[in-house]
Enzyme design. Structure first.
Site, PDB file in Angstrom:
ATOM      1  N   HIS A 154      78.212  28.449  14.707  1.00  0.00           N
ATOM      2  CA  HIS A 154      78.330  29.784  14.089  1.00  0.00           C
ATOM      3  C   HIS A 154      77.180  30.699  14.505  1.00  0.00           C
ATOM      4  O   HIS A 154      76.724  31.532  13.712  1.00  0.00           O
ATOM      5  CB  HIS A 154      78.384  29.684  12.559  1.00  0.00           C
ATOM      6  CG  HIS A 154      79.345  28.656  12.061  1.00  0.00           C
ATOM      7  ND1 HIS A 154      80.685  28.880  11.934  1.00  0.00           N
ATOM      8  CD2 HIS A 154      79.147  27.359  11.698  1.00  0.00           C
ATOM      9  CE1 HIS A 154      81.286  27.790  11.499  1.00  0.00           C
ATOM     10  NE2 HIS A 154      80.389  26.844  11.357  1.00  0.00           N
ATOM     11  N   SER A 289      68.594  49.372  34.476  1.00  0.00           N
ATOM     12  CA  SER A 289      69.200  50.582  33.936  1.00  0.00           C
ATOM     13  C   SER A 289      68.805  51.766  34.808  1.00  0.00           C
ATOM     14  O   SER A 289      67.711  51.799  35.374  1.00  0.00           O
ATOM     15  CB  SER A 289      68.694  50.784  32.509  1.00  0.00           C
ATOM     16  OG  SER A 289      68.831  52.136  32.132  1.00  0.00           O
ATOM     17  N   ASN A 297      68.837  43.510  32.913  1.00  0.00           N
ATOM     18  CA  ASN A 297      70.082  43.205  32.199  1.00  0.00           C
ATOM     19  C   ASN A 297      70.875  42.095  32.890  1.00  0.00           C
ATOM     20  O   ASN A 297      70.890  42.021  34.116  1.00  0.00           O
ATOM     21  CB  ASN A 297      70.954  44.470  32.129  1.00  0.00           C
ATOM     22  CG  ASN A 297      70.289  45.579  31.337  1.00  0.00           C
ATOM     23  OD1 ASN A 297      69.579  45.324  30.362  1.00  0.00           O
ATOM     24  ND2 ASN A 297      70.483  46.812  31.766  1.00  0.00           N
TER      25      ASN A 297
END
Ligand code: ARG
Length: 498
Positions: A154, A289, A297
Site C-alpha cells: 500500500h 526541465s 527527471n
C-alpha cells in the site's frame, strides 16, 4: 509511387475513386516487403519443382523479384497493397509470364504468411530484449544480496527486504513474459501458404515444401507446440482457418501487454525510489526541465511506464477488430495487423530502455539502510519472534499492534506486554531475540524460507535464475538459427534458377 497507374489486380475498373487511399495498405505494408519477396520466392520455387511453371519461367520471375528488391519499396508501382504492387512490378519487368507467379495462391494466404514471417523476427527481437533485461536484473541482484531496503505494501513501509530480492522478483515476472512469448511463437510459426483464398487449390502444390523454405515449423524441433492437429510439420491444417485466423496476433499482443505491465511496475518503482534518493538514475536515462535548472527527471522511465498504454491500445484494437468476423477472409483483417506492429514496436523498445536504466542505476546503500526500519517495518518479525516462543500469533500481533501506537522500540513492547499479558515481556522471549527482530538486517536474515529475502535463500536462487536465462537463450538461438538456415537455403534454391 506512381499515383496514376493501377495494379494488376484492380485493373482499370477498380483503379480509382475517392476510396483509393482508404483501400490501400501500402503504408503499413512496407514492413512486410522483405517477407513478401521471400514468400514469392518460396512459392515460385515450389511451383517449378511441381512442374506448375517451367524452370525458365521460374528463373525469369525470380530474376524480376531480385530487380524489384534492389529497386526498393519506394520504387514499387502504386497498388492496393504490397502483394499487388510486387506482382505489377514483376509483370512490368518481364511481361505476362510474370502473371504466373500468382498461380495457386491468393493474397489471403499470401498476406497471412507474410505477417507470420515478419512477426517471428519481431518477436525474436523482443525475446532477446527480455533476456538482456533478465540478465541485467540478475547481475544487479548479485551485487546486492546483502543490501537491505524497505519493502512496501500500500505504498507504506511494510517489511525490510533486500535489493536482490526485489530485483529478482522482476526477473521472475519477465521470465514468465519470455515464456509466454516463446509459447505464442510456436503458434505464429505455422504456414498458411497454399490455402489460397480459403478453399485450397486444384494445383498439385507442396505446402510442406513452401513451409520449409520459409522456415516454418522450427518450434517442432525445439519441443514447443508440436500439436499434430494444428500443423506440427509447420503447415496449418485447414485452409479456411489458415486465411481467417489472427489469434496469433492477438495472443502475441496479449503476451506483449503482460510484459508491458511488468515493465510499467518496475518503472513506477524506480521512479519512486529515485524520488526518495534510494536510487540514482544515470543521466542517460533522465532528462531535465526547460525552465527549472535544478531538475533531474526520470522521463525515460515514465515513458516505459506509459508503454503499457500502447500495448493496451494495440491489444484492444485487435480484440475489437477481430470480434465477430465471419469466415473466411474479410478486409477488416488488413486493419488488424498494424495494431500488432504497434504493440511489438513499443514494448520491444521499452524493454531495451528498461534494461539500460536498471544496468546504470546506482542503489544508495546508506539511504536504503536508513529507510529500511522506517514505519516500524520490523513489527511482523517481532510478532513472529513471540509466536515462535509459543504465544498464539494473534496475541503476538495484538501485542505488537498496541506497542506500535506508542513506539517501535523495546520499551514500547515491554509496556504493551505488561498491559496485555500482565507479565514482563522477557517471560516469553529474551530481550536479545527481540532486539534482533527489531534490527532490519537480522530481520531479513531470519526470513530464509524458500523464495524469501534472506541472503542465503536468495543465493540459493541465483544459479536457478541463471540457468533459466541460459535455457531460454538457447531456445531463442535455435529459433533464430532455423530462420537463418531457411533463408540461406531459399537463396540457394533461387540461385539454381537464375
Ligand atoms: N492487404 C490485404 C490484407 O492485409 C491483402 C489481402 C487482400 N485480399 C482480398 N481478398 N481483398 O489483408
Amino acid at each position: 509511387m506512381d499515383e496514376e497507374s493501377s495494379d494488376v489486380v484492380r485493373r482499370d475498373r477498380f483503379s480509382g475513386g475517392p476510396a483509393r487511399g482508404f483501400l490501400s495498405s501500402m503504408d503499413a505494408d512496407e514492413r512486410i516487403f522483405e517477407a513478401d519477396l521471400a514468400v514469392d520466392r518460396a512459392h515460385v520455387v515450389m511451383l517449378a519443382e511441381r512442374g506448375i511453371v517451367t524452370d525458365d519461367e521460374a528463373g525469369e520471375i525470380l530474376a524480376a523479384l531480385s530487380g524489384v528488391e534492389e529497386a526498393g519499396y519506394d520504387a514499387l508501382p502504386d497498388g492496393e497493397d504490397v502483394h499487388a504492387s510486387i506482382e505489377t512490378a514483376v509483370i512490368e519487368r518481364i511481361g505476362p509470364v510474370g502473371g504466373k507467379m500468382h498461380t495457386a495462391r491468393s493474397r489471403n494466404d499470401e498476406v497471412a504468411t507474410c505477417i507470420r514471417y515478419r512477426l517471428r523476427e519481431d518477436v525474436l527481437e523482443t525475446l532477446r530484449a527480455t533476456l538482456v533485461l533478465r540478465e541485467t536484473l540478475l547481475e544487479r541482484a548479485n551485487e546486492h544480496v546483502e543490501t537491505v531496503m524497505p519493502g512496501y505494501t500500500h505504498l507504506q513501509p511494510a517489511q525490510p527486504t533486500t535489493v536482490a530480492h526485489y530485483l529478482l522478483s522482476y526477473e521472475q515476472a519477465v521470465a514468465r513474459d519470455t515464456e509466454r512469448l516463446l509459447d505464442a511463437y510456436g503458434r505464429i510459426d505455422r504456414c498458411p501458404l497454399g490455402a489460397a483464398a480459403f478453399a485450397g487449390t486444384p494445383f498439385d502444390v507442396d505446402r510442406e515444401r513452401t513451409a520449409a523454405l520459409l522456415g516454418f515449423g522450427a518450434t517442432r524441433a525445439s519441443g514447443t507446440n508440436g500439436d499434430a492437429s494444428n500443423g506440427s510439420d509447420g503447415v496449418l491444417g485447414n485452409s479456411m482457418d489458415a486465411v481467417s485466423s489472427r489469434d496469433f496476433l492477438l495472443e502475441t499482443s496479449g503476451a506483449l501487454s503482460n510484459l508491458a505491465i511488468t515493465l510499467s511496475g518496475l518503472a513506477e518503482d524506480l521512479i519512486g525510489f529515485a524520488n526518495r534518493g534510494h536510487v540514482e538514475l544515470a543521466d542517460d536515462y533522465a532528462s531535465t526541465s526547460s525552465i527549472m535548472p535544478q531538475k533531474k527527471n526520470p522521463d525515460t522511465l515514465e515513458l516505459v511506464r506509459a508503454t503499457a498504454g500502447d500495448a493496451s491500445a494495440g491489444t484492444s484494437g485487435l480484440l475489437s477488430t477481430l470480434k465477430g468476423l465471419p469466415r473466411a477472409y474479410n478486409r477488416d483483417l488488413q486493419r488488424a495487423t498494424p495494431h500488432a506492429w504497434e504493440t511489438v514496436d513499443a514494448v520491444s523498445e521499452a524493454t531495451d530502455v528498461a534494461a539500460g536504466a536498471v544496468a546504470t542505476a546506482e542503489w544508495d546503500e546508506s539511504s536504503l539502510a536508513a529507510a529500511a526500519a522506517e514505519g516500524f517495518s520490523t513489527a511482523t518479525g517481532v510478532a513472529d519472534a513471540l509466536a515462535m516462543e509459543g504465544l498464539p500469533f494473534r496475541t503476538a500481533h495484538e501485542l505488537v499492534a498496541r506497542a506500535s501506537e506508542a513506539g517501535s522500540d523495546y520499551a514500547a513492547l515491554e509496556a504493551a506486554a505488561e498491559e496485555l499479558l500482565d507479565e514482563p515481556l522477557d517471560a516469553y522471549v529474551s530481550r536479545k531475540a527481540i532486539e534482533e527482530a527489531l534490527d532490519p538486517v537480522e530481520s531479513v536474515a531470519s526470513r530464509d524460507s524458500r523464495g524469501g529475502p534472506a541472503p542465503d535463500a536468495v543465493r540459493d536462487r541465483l544459479e536457478a535464475v541463471r540457468g533459466g536465462i541460459a535455457a531460454d537463450g538457447e531456445a531463442v538461438d535455435e529459433l533464430e538459427g532455423a530462420i537463418i538456415r531457411a533463408d540461406d537455403a531459399l537463396a540457394e534454391e533461387v540461385r539454381t534458377f537464375v
